[in-house]
Design a protein around this motif. Structure first.
Motif, PDB file in Angstrom:
ATOM      1  N   MET A 100       0.831  -1.215   0.000  1.00 24.34           N
ATOM      2  CA  MET A 100       0.000   0.000   0.000  1.00 24.34           C
ATOM      3  C   MET A 100       0.862   1.260   0.000  1.00 24.34           C
ATOM      4  SD  MET A 100      -2.988  -0.927   2.693  1.00 24.34           S
ATOM      5  CE  MET A 100      -4.641  -0.715   2.072  1.00 24.34           C
ATOM      6  N   ASN A 101       1.989   1.210   0.669  1.00 22.23           N
ATOM      7  CA  ASN A 101       2.837   2.394   0.804  1.00 22.23           C
ATOM      8  C   ASN A 101       3.989   2.460  -0.192  1.00 22.23           C
ATOM      9  OD1 ASN A 101       2.253   4.090   3.523  1.00 22.23           O
ATOM     10  ND2 ASN A 101       1.637   1.962   3.788  1.00 22.23           N
ATOM     11  N   LEU A 102       4.448   1.316  -0.660  1.00 23.71           N
ATOM     12  CA  LEU A 102       5.677   1.343  -1.476  1.00 23.71           C
ATOM     13  C   LEU A 102       5.476   1.053  -2.965  1.00 23.71           C
ATOM     14  CD1 LEU A 102       8.302  -0.426   0.849  1.00 23.71           C
ATOM     15  CD2 LEU A 102       7.551   1.948   0.870  1.00 23.71           C
ATOM     16  N   MET A 103       4.311   0.518  -3.347  1.00 24.36           N
ATOM     17  CA  MET A 103       4.096   0.152  -4.754  1.00 24.36           C
ATOM     18  C   MET A 103       3.673   1.354  -5.584  1.00 24.36           C
ATOM     19  SD  MET A 103       2.051  -3.335  -5.425  1.00 24.36           S
ATOM     20  CE  MET A 103       2.771  -4.961  -5.346  1.00 24.36           C
ATOM     21  N   LYS A 104       4.652   2.196  -5.903  1.00 25.65           N
ATOM     22  CA  LYS A 104       4.316   3.396  -6.683  1.00 25.65           C
ATOM     23  C   LYS A 104       3.997   3.023  -8.140  1.00 25.65           C
ATOM     24  CE  LYS A 104       6.019   5.670  -3.060  1.00 25.65           C
ATOM     25  NZ  LYS A 104       5.133   5.964  -1.932  1.00 25.65           N
ATOM     26  N   ASN A 105       4.760   2.067  -8.689  1.00 27.51           N
ATOM     27  CA  ASN A 105       4.521   1.593 -10.067  1.00 27.51           C
ATOM     28  C   ASN A 105       3.515   0.459 -10.123  1.00 27.51           C
ATOM     29  OD1 ASN A 105       6.423   3.275 -11.322  1.00 27.51           O
ATOM     30  ND2 ASN A 105       8.099   1.876 -10.775  1.00 27.51           N
ATOM     31  N   LYS A 106       2.973   0.124  -8.965  1.00 30.93           N
ATOM     32  CA  LYS A 106       2.034  -0.990  -8.860  1.00 30.93           C
ATOM     33  C   LYS A 106       2.640  -2.321  -9.314  1.00 30.93           C
ATOM     34  CE  LYS A 106      -2.213   1.552  -8.716  1.00 30.93           C
ATOM     35  NZ  LYS A 106      -1.619   2.177  -7.532  1.00 30.93           N
ATOM     36  N   GLU A 107       3.920  -2.495  -8.975  1.00 28.02           N
ATOM     37  CA  GLU A 107       4.577  -3.752  -9.323  1.00 28.02           C
ATOM     38  C   GLU A 107       5.701  -4.050  -8.322  1.00 28.02           C
ATOM     39  OE1 GLU A 107       5.301  -4.202 -13.501  1.00 28.02           O
ATOM     40  OE2 GLU A 107       6.703  -5.871 -13.208  1.00 28.02           O
ATOM     41  N   ALA A 108       5.841  -5.317  -7.954  1.00 27.06           N
ATOM     42  CA  ALA A 108       6.921  -5.678  -7.022  1.00 27.06           C
ATOM     43  C   ALA A 108       7.363  -7.118  -7.255  1.00 27.06           C
ATOM     44  CB  ALA A 108       6.460  -5.496  -5.579  1.00 27.06           C
ATOM     45  N   ASP A 109       8.612  -7.393  -6.875  1.00 27.59           N
ATOM     46  CA  ASP A 109       9.183  -8.738  -7.034  1.00 27.59           C
ATOM     47  C   ASP A 109       9.266  -9.431  -5.682  1.00 27.59           C
ATOM     48  OD1 ASP A 109       9.465  -8.119  -9.667  1.00 27.59           O
ATOM     49  OD2 ASP A 109      11.657  -8.008  -9.666  1.00 27.59           O
ATOM     50  N   TYR A 110       8.819 -10.673  -5.625  1.00 28.34           N
ATOM     51  CA  TYR A 110       8.821 -11.434  -4.373  1.00 28.34           C
ATOM     52  C   TYR A 110       9.611 -12.737  -4.527  1.00 28.34           C
ATOM     53  CZ  TYR A 110       5.494  -8.492  -1.837  1.00 28.34           C
ATOM     54  OH  TYR A 110       4.914  -7.446  -1.168  1.00 28.34           O
ATOM     55  N   ILE A 111      10.297 -13.105  -3.469  1.00 25.78           N
ATOM     56  CA  ILE A 111      10.984 -14.401  -3.442  1.00 25.78           C
ATOM     57  C   ILE A 111      10.257 -15.275  -2.426  1.00 25.78           C
ATOM     58  CG2 ILE A 111      13.163 -15.604  -2.991  1.00 25.78           C
ATOM     59  CD1 ILE A 111      14.620 -13.045  -3.794  1.00 25.78           C
ATOM     60  N   LEU A 112       9.869 -16.453  -2.865  1.00 27.36           N
ATOM     61  CA  LEU A 112       9.075 -17.330  -1.996  1.00 27.36           C
ATOM     62  C   LEU A 112       9.956 -18.373  -1.313  1.00 27.36           C
ATOM     63  CD1 LEU A 112       5.820 -17.982  -4.074  1.00 27.36           C
ATOM     64  CD2 LEU A 112       6.438 -16.047  -2.611  1.00 27.36           C
ATOM     65  N   THR A 113      10.046 -18.255  -0.006  1.00 33.34           N
ATOM     66  CA  THR A 113      10.859 -19.213   0.762  1.00 33.34           C
ATOM     67  C   THR A 113      10.058 -19.823   1.904  1.00 33.34           C
ATOM     68  OG1 THR A 113      11.669 -17.341   2.044  1.00 33.34           O
ATOM     69  CG2 THR A 113      13.092 -18.125   0.258  1.00 33.34           C
TER      70      THR A 113
ATOM     71  N   GLU B 271      12.124  -4.438 -14.312  1.00 29.14           N
ATOM     72  CA  GLU B 271      12.371  -3.003 -14.511  1.00 29.14           C
ATOM     73  C   GLU B 271      11.436  -2.128 -13.686  1.00 29.14           C
ATOM     74  OE1 GLU B 271      14.573  -0.142 -16.624  1.00 29.14           O
ATOM     75  OE2 GLU B 271      14.708  -2.313 -16.960  1.00 29.14           O
ATOM     76  N   LYS B 272      10.159  -2.487 -13.705  1.00 34.86           N
ATOM     77  CA  LYS B 272       9.151  -1.625 -13.070  1.00 34.86           C
ATOM     78  C   LYS B 272       8.939  -1.934 -11.580  1.00 34.86           C
ATOM     79  CE  LYS B 272       5.206  -0.297 -14.712  1.00 34.86           C
ATOM     80  NZ  LYS B 272       3.824  -0.671 -15.118  1.00 34.86           N
ATOM     81  N   ALA B 273       9.621  -2.965 -11.086  1.00 36.44           N
ATOM     82  CA  ALA B 273       9.382  -3.360  -9.691  1.00 36.44           C
ATOM     83  C   ALA B 273       9.758  -2.227  -8.735  1.00 36.44           C
ATOM     84  CB  ALA B 273      10.171  -4.611  -9.360  1.00 36.44           C
ATOM     85  N   ASP B 274       8.887  -1.954  -7.788  1.00 35.43           N
ATOM     86  CA  ASP B 274       9.172  -0.911  -6.804  1.00 35.43           C
ATOM     87  C   ASP B 274      10.096  -1.413  -5.709  1.00 35.43           C
ATOM     88  OD1 ASP B 274       7.547   1.403  -7.640  1.00 35.43           O
ATOM     89  OD2 ASP B 274       5.912  -0.042  -7.480  1.00 35.43           O
ATOM     90  N   TYR B 275      10.060  -2.705  -5.465  1.00 41.86           N
ATOM     91  CA  TYR B 275      10.923  -3.273  -4.437  1.00 41.86           C
ATOM     92  C   TYR B 275      11.046  -4.785  -4.626  1.00 41.86           C
ATOM     93  CZ  TYR B 275       6.390  -4.392  -2.223  1.00 41.86           C
ATOM     94  OH  TYR B 275       5.120  -4.854  -1.975  1.00 41.86           O
ATOM     95  N   VAL B 276      12.034  -5.350  -3.940  1.00 46.26           N
ATOM     96  CA  VAL B 276      12.206  -6.803  -3.911  1.00 46.26           C
ATOM     97  C   VAL B 276      11.955  -7.243  -2.471  1.00 46.26           C
ATOM     98  CG1 VAL B 276      13.828  -8.722  -4.218  1.00 46.26           C
ATOM     99  CG2 VAL B 276      13.896  -6.752  -5.773  1.00 46.26           C
ATOM    100  N   TYR B 277      11.109  -8.242  -2.310  1.00 47.01           N
ATOM    101  CA  TYR B 277      10.680  -8.649  -0.965  1.00 47.01           C
ATOM    102  C   TYR B 277      11.240 -10.023  -0.597  1.00 47.01           C
ATOM    103  CZ  TYR B 277       7.518  -9.769   2.918  1.00 47.01           C
ATOM    104  OH  TYR B 277       6.998 -10.099   4.147  1.00 47.01           O
ATOM    105  N   ILE B 278      11.816 -10.097   0.605  1.00 47.92           N
ATOM    106  CA  ILE B 278      12.254 -11.403   1.110  1.00 47.92           C
ATOM    107  C   ILE B 278      11.774 -11.619   2.547  1.00 47.92           C
ATOM    108  CG2 ILE B 278      14.346 -11.500  -0.317  1.00 47.92           C
ATOM    109  CD1 ILE B 278      15.961 -10.787   2.279  1.00 47.92           C
ATOM    110  N   CYS B 279      11.655 -12.890   2.910  1.00 46.78           N
ATOM    111  CA  CYS B 279      11.471 -13.259   4.314  1.00 46.78           C
ATOM    112  C   CYS B 279      12.824 -13.836   4.727  1.00 46.78           C
ATOM    113  CB  CYS B 279      10.363 -14.297   4.467  1.00 46.78           C
ATOM    114  SG  CYS B 279      10.148 -14.801   6.186  1.00 46.78           S
ATOM    115  N   GLU B 280      13.565 -13.082   5.528  1.00 45.52           N
ATOM    116  CA  GLU B 280      14.985 -13.382   5.720  1.00 45.52           C
ATOM    117  C   GLU B 280      15.255 -14.651   6.530  1.00 45.52           C
ATOM    118  OE1 GLU B 280      17.201  -9.809   5.965  1.00 45.52           O
ATOM    119  OE2 GLU B 280      18.978 -10.814   6.710  1.00 45.52           O
TER     120      GLU B 280
END
Ligand SMILES: *Cc1c(COP(=O)(O)O)cnc(C)c1O
Length: 360
Positions: A85-98, A139-148
């Motif tokens: 809600m706060n960080l998706m300015k381009n309405k796109e994000a990359d997630y890594i599923l672990t 390219e358009k991803a606003d952020y990359v998300y991980i569960c560390e």
């Protein structure tokens, strides 16, 4: 009354010194004649508790000045929504599923924009961390998300992904304050307190200042905007006041005991005792491959399925409790957070050896 070794993944053990101090202050906090639970969150006394908690966390983690520290509610799970809600300015994000927590975060983000799964370890029931040095970042991803650190599966990233300049967002709920962290590598770090820090009800967010803007998903509730909490120094509404007070005591306890460098050493030593035993045991087997092992949550099984329940039951009679693994993995899980003393792990391994001898 005797304390037992509680291997729960969360809510989990807290340092005895912290609990004792809180008990002493329960009825009359520093001559205020009241408990911290009964105190106005706008009072001078509480303001000091909150300020000191933030200051000590900053000291512990060496948090750069251009990052804000927020003490919020809603648990780790609410961050799964607040982040997109706060960080998706381009309405796109990359997630890594672990694991489950990353999947839940990913599903939540899909409500707000396009989500790309750029790596996953689901093919092997999440028993490893995928290769993250050569990712196809969008390219358009606003952020990359991980569960560390993956609480349920017992895996941990031992180096963070190369995000090619994109903002890295990390769920550190179950590894927060377990070792030194270079905060400047991240755009946002969050952690639910009930794993390694304090009581349930507090979630800590460390966010780079330039990511805090009014430009959020339309109709984002006021309470779910980082900016409102940042502008009001975590006092927009009544914060989880007592929980923050306990977290503050844990920060002090960590500082007094050598900070995070020393903590990392102790955590490595504790985990090594259990992994070394698991690696040579004929009866118990670790479930995670060596490169991906968590120091906080250690998962293992017996080679004979029917012995798992027996082990968990007998361990309980020895004061070693909450060793049952998550239902999605089965077997056992020993969580060795900061407050688990070295003697607790040693006692567990002594019992495991005895159990192995008796159940050849
Ligand atoms: C426990 C946990 C969560 C969920 O936290 P809640 O406070 O229950 O919402 C999220 N991520 C990780 C890694 C966890 O261990």
């Amino acid at each position: 009354m005797e304390r037992i070794y509680n291997f729960s993944a969360g809510p989990a053990m807290l340092p005895v010194e912290v609990l004792k101090e809180a008990a002493e202050e329960m009825l009359n906090y520093k001559n205020t004649g009241m408990s911290v639970m009964e105190m106005s969150h706008r009072s001078k006394d509480y303001e000091m508790i909150l300020d000191e908690a933030e200051e000590n966390l900053r000291k512990l983690m060496n948090i750069p000045n251009n990052y804000k520290v927020l003490f919020l509610q809603g648990g780790g799970s609410q961050q799964f929504a607040m982040i997109p809600m706060n960080l998706m300015k381009n309405k796109e994000a990359d997630y890594i599923l672990t694991g489950v927590w990353a999947k839940k975060a990913c599903a939540e983000a899909k409500l707000y924009g396009k989500v790309n799964v750029i790596a996953s370890s689901e093919d092997k029931n999440f028993n490893y961390i995928p290769e993250v040095n050569h990712l196809q970042i969008n390219e358009k991803a606003d952020y990359v998300y991980i569960c560390e650190n993956n609480t349920i599966y017992g895996t941990k990233y031992w180096n963070v992904p190369d995000t090619k300049g994109k903002i890295l967002v990390a769920d550190q709920s179950s590894c927060f304050l377990s070792e030194p962290v270079d905060v400047s590598k991240y755009g946002l770090i969050f952690a639910g307190a009930q794993k390694n820090v304090g009581p349930a009800g507090v979630v800590i967010v460390i966010i780079r200042e330039d990511l805090i803007t009014d430009e959020v998903y339309p109709a984002t509730p006021t309470m779910l905007r980082y900016k409102i909490h940042s502008d009001n120094k975590s006092l927009y509404n009544t914060p989880p006041a007592y929980g923050i007070y306990i977290c503050g005591k844990v920060f002090k306890w960590l500082l007094k005991n050598g900070g995070l460098t020393e903590r990392a050493k102790i955590n490595q030593e504790k985990a090594k005792i259990l992994y070394d035993y698991l690696d040579q045991s004929q009866l118990f087997k670790p479930t995670v491959n060596k490169e991906s092992r968590s120091l906080m949550n250690i998962t293992f099984v017996t080679v004979k399925e029917e012995l798992n329940d027996k082990f968990i039951k007998e361990a309980k009679t020895q004061g070693l409790v909450n060793l049952k693994g998550h239902r999605l993995v089965g077997g056992m899980r020993a969580s060795l957070y900061n407050a688990m003393p070295l003697e607790g792990v040693k006692a567990l391994v002594v019992f495991m050896k005895k159990f192995e001898e008796e159940n050849q």
